[in-house]
Design a protein around this motif. Structure first.
Motif, PDB file in Angstrom:
ATOM      1  N   PHE A 119       0.805  -1.220   0.000  1.00  0.00           N
ATOM      2  CA  PHE A 119       0.000   0.000   0.000  1.00  0.00           C
ATOM      3  C   PHE A 119       0.842   1.278   0.000  1.00  0.00           C
ATOM      4  N   THR A 120       2.020   1.248   0.620  1.00  0.00           N
ATOM      5  CA  THR A 120       2.813   2.479   0.696  1.00  0.00           C
ATOM      6  C   THR A 120       3.808   2.616  -0.458  1.00  0.00           C
ATOM      7  N   GLN A 121       4.612   1.574  -0.723  1.00  0.00           N
ATOM      8  CA  GLN A 121       5.638   1.673  -1.760  1.00  0.00           C
ATOM      9  C   GLN A 121       5.089   1.446  -3.168  1.00  0.00           C
ATOM     10  N   TYR A 122       4.173   0.491  -3.291  1.00  0.00           N
ATOM     11  CA  TYR A 122       3.648   0.151  -4.614  1.00  0.00           C
ATOM     12  C   TYR A 122       2.327   0.860  -4.917  1.00  0.00           C
ATOM     13  N   LYS A 123       1.806   1.592  -3.936  1.00  0.00           N
ATOM     14  CA  LYS A 123       0.571   2.374  -4.101  1.00  0.00           C
ATOM     15  C   LYS A 123      -0.591   1.519  -4.616  1.00  0.00           C
ATOM     16  N   LEU A 124      -0.684   0.296  -4.101  1.00  0.00           N
ATOM     17  CA  LEU A 124      -1.765  -0.585  -4.514  1.00  0.00           C
ATOM     18  C   LEU A 124      -3.108  -0.088  -3.982  1.00  0.00           C
ATOM     19  N   ASN A 125      -4.163  -0.409  -4.700  1.00  0.00           N
ATOM     20  CA  ASN A 125      -5.512  -0.132  -4.240  1.00  0.00           C
ATOM     21  C   ASN A 125      -6.128  -1.368  -3.599  1.00  0.00           C
ATOM     22  N   ARG A 126      -5.607  -2.541  -3.966  1.00  0.00           N
ATOM     23  CA  ARG A 126      -6.205  -3.793  -3.508  1.00  0.00           C
ATOM     24  C   ARG A 126      -5.113  -4.848  -3.374  1.00  0.00           C
ATOM     25  N   ILE A 127      -5.187  -5.613  -2.298  1.00  0.00           N
ATOM     26  CA  ILE A 127      -4.289  -6.755  -2.115  1.00  0.00           C
ATOM     27  C   ILE A 127      -5.159  -7.984  -1.916  1.00  0.00           C
ATOM     28  N   GLU A 128      -4.781  -9.052  -2.618  1.00  0.00           N
ATOM     29  CA  GLU A 128      -5.546 -10.294  -2.575  1.00  0.00           C
ATOM     30  C   GLU A 128      -4.715 -11.427  -1.984  1.00  0.00           C
ATOM     31  N   MET A 129      -5.407 -12.379  -1.377  1.00  0.00           N
ATOM     32  CA  MET A 129      -4.796 -13.634  -0.933  1.00  0.00           C
ATOM     33  C   MET A 129      -5.797 -14.744  -1.212  1.00  0.00           C
ATOM     34  N   ARG A 130      -5.273 -15.880  -1.640  1.00  0.00           N
ATOM     35  CA  ARG A 130      -6.107 -17.063  -1.870  1.00  0.00           C
ATOM     36  C   ARG A 130      -5.516 -18.228  -1.108  1.00  0.00           C
ATOM     37  N   CYS A 131      -6.382 -18.960  -0.430  1.00  0.00           N
ATOM     38  CA  CYS A 131      -5.963 -20.110   0.372  1.00  0.00           C
ATOM     39  C   CYS A 131      -6.945 -21.248   0.147  1.00  0.00           C
ATOM     40  N   ALA A 132      -6.456 -22.470   0.166  1.00  0.00           N
ATOM     41  CA  ALA A 132      -7.360 -23.616   0.076  1.00  0.00           C
ATOM     42  C   ALA A 132      -8.380 -23.522   1.206  1.00  0.00           C
ATOM     43  N   VAL A 133      -9.625 -23.798   0.884  1.00  0.00           N
ATOM     44  CA  VAL A 133     -10.714 -23.677   1.851  1.00  0.00           C
ATOM     45  C   VAL A 133     -10.418 -24.463   3.127  1.00  0.00           C
ATOM     46  N   GLU A 134      -9.830 -25.634   2.991  1.00  0.00           N
ATOM     47  CA  GLU A 134      -9.562 -26.486   4.159  1.00  0.00           C
ATOM     48  C   GLU A 134      -8.247 -26.154   4.867  1.00  0.00           C
ATOM     49  N   ASN A 135      -7.468 -25.220   4.334  1.00  0.00           N
ATOM     50  CA  ASN A 135      -6.192 -24.851   4.952  1.00  0.00           C
ATOM     51  C   ASN A 135      -6.451 -23.760   5.995  1.00  0.00           C
ATOM     52  N   HIS A 136      -6.920 -24.174   7.149  1.00  0.00           N
ATOM     53  CA  HIS A 136      -7.359 -23.243   8.187  1.00  0.00           C
ATOM     54  C   HIS A 136      -6.223 -22.375   8.731  1.00  0.00           C
ATOM     55  N   LYS A 137      -5.004 -22.925   8.821  1.00  0.00           N
ATOM     56  CA  LYS A 137      -3.869 -22.128   9.307  1.00  0.00           C
ATOM     57  C   LYS A 137      -3.558 -20.980   8.344  1.00  0.00           C
ATOM     58  N   SER A 138      -3.572 -21.270   7.055  1.00  0.00           N
ATOM     59  CA  SER A 138      -3.280 -20.246   6.059  1.00  0.00           C
ATOM     60  C   SER A 138      -4.408 -19.213   6.007  1.00  0.00           C
ATOM     61  N   ARG A 139      -5.641 -19.658   6.091  1.00  0.00           N
ATOM     62  CA  ARG A 139      -6.789 -18.747   6.044  1.00  0.00           C
ATOM     63  C   ARG A 139      -6.832 -17.816   7.255  1.00  0.00           C
ATOM     64  N   ALA A 140      -6.281 -18.254   8.370  1.00  0.00           N
ATOM     65  CA  ALA A 140      -6.302 -17.426   9.579  1.00  0.00           C
ATOM     66  C   ALA A 140      -5.518 -16.128   9.381  1.00  0.00           C
ATOM     67  N   ILE A 141      -4.532 -16.136   8.500  1.00  0.00           N
ATOM     68  CA  ILE A 141      -3.691 -14.944   8.313  1.00  0.00           C
ATOM     69  C   ILE A 141      -4.478 -13.787   7.704  1.00  0.00           C
ATOM     70  N   PRO A 142      -5.113 -13.931   6.532  1.00  0.00           N
ATOM     71  CA  PRO A 142      -5.893 -12.795   6.030  1.00  0.00           C
ATOM     72  C   PRO A 142      -7.044 -12.426   6.968  1.00  0.00           C
ATOM     73  N   GLU A 143      -7.634 -13.405   7.615  1.00  0.00           N
ATOM     74  CA  GLU A 143      -8.733 -13.115   8.537  1.00  0.00           C
ATOM     75  C   GLU A 143      -8.241 -12.284   9.721  1.00  0.00           C
ATOM     76  N   ARG A 144      -7.078 -12.629  10.263  1.00  0.00           N
ATOM     77  CA  ARG A 144      -6.486 -11.894  11.380  1.00  0.00           C
ATOM     78  C   ARG A 144      -6.107 -10.459  10.979  1.00  0.00           C
ATOM     79  N   LEU A 145      -5.736 -10.293   9.704  1.00  0.00           N
ATOM     80  CA  LEU A 145      -5.250  -8.996   9.229  1.00  0.00           C
ATOM     81  C   LEU A 145      -6.351  -8.120   8.619  1.00  0.00           C
ATOM     82  N   GLY A 146      -7.602  -8.499   8.809  1.00  0.00           N
ATOM     83  CA  GLY A 146      -8.709  -7.648   8.400  1.00  0.00           C
ATOM     84  C   GLY A 146      -9.154  -7.773   6.959  1.00  0.00           C
ATOM     85  N   PHE A 147      -8.692  -8.800   6.248  1.00  0.00           N
ATOM     86  CA  PHE A 147      -9.124  -9.024   4.875  1.00  0.00           C
ATOM     87  C   PHE A 147     -10.585  -9.494   4.870  1.00  0.00           C
TER      88      PHE A 147
END
Length: 180
Positions: A119-147
């Protein structure tokens, strides 16, 4: 080098990481294979070198960094931008961490730094993350970070002959709060 906290640092991936990174992948092959489709294509240090060369070119082209993650000087994973769509100012983040270092908050802190960079250096408007539905550990990261969960992409990824659904998350610049 980016200092995340007293124990965690990020270093831009370079060829100097080749052997250590391959050894980490190899030692965690079965653990990582549960969710990462690229392991069969990384079976030697030369394969790791090709990956590193590609991410160096990506970074030099202004398409986002990939970092080696260190915990107390031990290489423990990788995080970075898969791609940046400059025209639409959209970036996609990916990450993985060794089994030994999983569950310690290392990846959440590392990804939060990537979000700041996006958001600061690349001036992005949107950041995306995709995780396997059953990969609960990976999904916790975007959820924890407000995605926001935008939906599920059905059978989006071929994981060693089985098609898996991916949860698609995003965070907009207007929702972003800079890390302290």
């Amino acid at each position: 080098m980016l200092h995340i906290n007293k124990d965690v640092t990020l270093e831009l991936l370079s060829l100097s990481h080749r052997d250590e990174l391959f050894a980490l992948v190899d030692a965690n092959r079965e653990y990582l294979r549960a969710w990462l489709p690229w392991l069969d294509g990384n079976t030697s240090p030369a394969d790791t070198e090709e990956f590193i060369k590609a991410v160096i070119l990506q970074y030099e082209a202004g398409m986002g960094p990939q970092y080696a993650i260190f915990h107390r000087s031990d290489l423990c994973g990788v995080c970075g931008f898969h791609e940046i769509d400059c025209r639409n100012r959209v970036g996609s983040i990916g990450y993985w961490i060794s089994q030994e270092h999983s569950g310690k908050g290392i990846m959440t802190q590392s990804v939060k730094t990537l979000i700041d960079i996006g958001f600061t250096q690349y001036k992005l408007n949107r950041i995306e993350m995709r995780c396997a539905v059953e990969n609960h550990k990976s999904r916790a990261i975007p959820e924890r970070l407000g995605f926001q969960l935008e939906g599920v992409l059905r059978q989006k990824e071929n994981l060693y002959g089985e098609f898996v659904d991916l949860a698609s998350y995003s965070l907009l610049a207007s929702e972003y709060v800079l890390s302290e």
